[in-house]
Design an enzyme around this catalytic site. Structure first.
Site, PDB file in Angstrom:
ATOM      1  CG  HIS A 124       5.989   2.965   1.687  1.00  0.00           C
ATOM      2  ND1 HIS A 124       4.619   3.086   1.568  1.00  0.00           N
ATOM      3  CD2 HIS A 124       6.195   2.255   2.820  1.00  0.00           C
ATOM      4  CE1 HIS A 124       4.035   2.470   2.575  1.00  0.00           C
ATOM      5  NE2 HIS A 124       4.956   1.964   3.364  1.00  0.00           N
ATOM      6  CB  ALA A 164      -0.968  -0.006   1.182  1.00  0.00           C
ATOM      7  CG  HIS A 181       2.467   6.137   1.774  1.00  0.00           C
ATOM      8  ND1 HIS A 181       3.630   6.660   2.294  1.00  0.00           N
ATOM      9  CD2 HIS A 181       2.007   5.244   2.702  1.00  0.00           C
ATOM     10  CE1 HIS A 181       3.846   6.149   3.487  1.00  0.00           C
ATOM     11  NE2 HIS A 181       2.886   5.268   3.759  1.00  0.00           N
TER      12      HIS A 181
HETATM   13  P1  AMP Z   1       5.175  -0.027   6.427  1.00  0.00           P
HETATM   14  O1  AMP Z   1       4.824  -0.414   5.025  1.00  0.00           O
HETATM   15  O2  AMP Z   1       4.133   0.788   7.103  1.00  0.00           O
HETATM   16  O3  AMP Z   1       5.676  -1.198   7.237  1.00  0.00           O
HETATM   17  O4  AMP Z   1       6.415   0.965   6.292  1.00  0.00           O
HETATM   18  C1  AMP Z   1       7.592   0.584   5.629  1.00  0.00           C
HETATM   19  C2  AMP Z   1       8.666   1.597   5.928  1.00  0.00           C
HETATM   20  O5  AMP Z   1       8.251   2.881   5.452  1.00  0.00           O
HETATM   21  C3  AMP Z   1       8.940   1.760   7.433  1.00  0.00           C
HETATM   22  O6  AMP Z   1      10.331   1.916   7.634  1.00  0.00           O
HETATM   23  C4  AMP Z   1       8.191   3.016   7.765  1.00  0.00           C
HETATM   24  O7  AMP Z   1       8.713   3.705   8.878  1.00  0.00           O
HETATM   25  C5  AMP Z   1       8.375   3.816   6.491  1.00  0.00           C
HETATM   26  N1  AMP Z   1       7.350   4.847   6.382  1.00  0.00           N
HETATM   27  C6  AMP Z   1       6.005   4.682   6.411  1.00  0.00           C
HETATM   28  N2  AMP Z   1       5.374   5.866   6.328  1.00  0.00           N
HETATM   29  C7  AMP Z   1       6.346   6.811   6.265  1.00  0.00           C
HETATM   30  C8  AMP Z   1       6.349   8.243   6.182  1.00  0.00           C
HETATM   31  N3  AMP Z   1       5.212   8.946   6.165  1.00  0.00           N
HETATM   32  N4  AMP Z   1       7.538   8.878   6.127  1.00  0.00           N
HETATM   33  C9  AMP Z   1       8.701   8.169   6.155  1.00  0.00           C
HETATM   34  N5  AMP Z   1       8.768   6.831   6.232  1.00  0.00           N
HETATM   35  C10 AMP Z   1       7.622   6.161   6.282  1.00  0.00           C
END
Ligand code: AMP
Length: 280
Positions: A37, A32, A34
């Site tokens: 990422h 998902a 954005h």
């Molecule tokens: P997730 O898919 O939510 O597990 O996130 C994957 C990686 O993207 C993790 O290291 C998160 O901390 C990072 N991440 C998610 N949202 C953000 C954001 N808004 N800004 C920076 N890094 C992000």
């Protein structure tokens, strides 16, 4: 862009690339995707020869089965976005591929996991550590990139790497926000119009509170932010904490640390949101 679902085929591919002395930058995600990422990926791509991204919704890190069920899955769009980076390798394993046998590993992160997300989401960080360690063993990156959006997760991963002498550099990346300040998150798409309109108040409260450092003690600032957030009916506040950035323990005096940060978690409708901000 090469897409792999099996560990063995990914291994074979990376082994060949590794022999050519390529450096690997790795960004683990749950999909998902954005702009938050993508920012991690662009940086990883710029700093390494090969960019590997994993997409795996890790059941072990969900303490709430409903949250797992409702977690957004947008794989076709994700692959399109990854092409734009451009990403070199995507690893998207099934749950059986990652966990052929039941997982029993128990990590101990001490005080780090007893606060905030660790206290409110039992077993969450153990699940995170299990999957990240496995992914590290599979991908064997030189550097792995994590967002400060999940600041406590970043601290946990840093500790895991230190405790287990894992030769991977952990790179922390700034939080990417929407124009109105809301921290980007895969869960934001699940907010309805009213909830989405009120959600930027989280960041606004954190910034307002952080500006009061000269006049308030850490505890008074914490109470101020909590009070502001609780005024908003739709917010069901789980915690507001002010902590030092290394141990993540509640701060008594500003002088006790060089780097303090304010953290918040709240429920908005049936979406759980977290955010944090460094206090200068
Ligand atoms: P997730 O898919 O939510 O597990 O996130 C994957 C990686 O993207 C993790 O290291 C998160 O901390 C990072 N991440 C998610 N949202 C953000 C954001 N808004 N800004 C920076 N890094 C992000």
């Amino acid at each position: 862009m090469h897409v792999f679902e099996r560990i063995t085929t990914l291994h074979d591919f990376l082994e060949t690339k590794g022999k050519q002395k390529n450096t690997i930058g790795f960004v683990p995600t749950m999909g998902a995707l954005h702009e938050g990422h993508l920012a991690l990926m662009r940086r990883a791509k710029a700093e390494n020869d090969i960019l590997v991204v994993s997409i795996f919704v890790n059941p072990l890190q969900f303490n709430n089965p409903d949250d797992l069920l409702r977690y957004p899955r947008t794989i076709e769009n994700d692959l399109k976005l990854l092409e734009t980076i451009p990403c070199d390798v995507v690893f998207m394993p099934s749950t059986d591929e990652m966990y052929p046998t039941p997982e029993t590993t128990v990590y101990d992160f001490g005080k780090l996991e007893q606060v905030m997300e660790g206290a409110f989401r039992k077993g969450h960080f153990n699940g995170v550590a299990i999957v990240v360690r496995k992914l590290f063993e599979i991908v064997k990156p030189n550097k792995a990139y994590f967002g400060e959006k999940d600041f406590q997760q970043l601290a946990i991963i840093q500790k895991m790497v230190q405790d287990h002498n894992i030769p991977i550099e952990i790179v922390s990346c700034d939080i990417v926000r929407e124009a109105d300040g809301l921290a980007m998150s895969s869960r934001n798409v699940r907010l309805n119009e009213t909830e989405r309109a009120i959600a930027p108040q989280i960041f606004k409260t954190l910034t307002d509170a952080a500006l009061k450092k000269q006049e308030l003690s850490p505890e008074s600032m914490r109470e101020y932010a909590e009070k502001q957030l609780k005024k908003i009916d739709l917010f069901d506040v789980e915690y507001v904490e002010i902590a030092d950035e290394t141990q993540l323990q509640r701060l008594k005096n500003w002088e006790d640390t060089d780097h303090a940060r304010i953290f918040v978690a709240l429920q908005l409708g049936n979406v759980r949101l977290i955010d944090n901000l460094r206090i200068f």
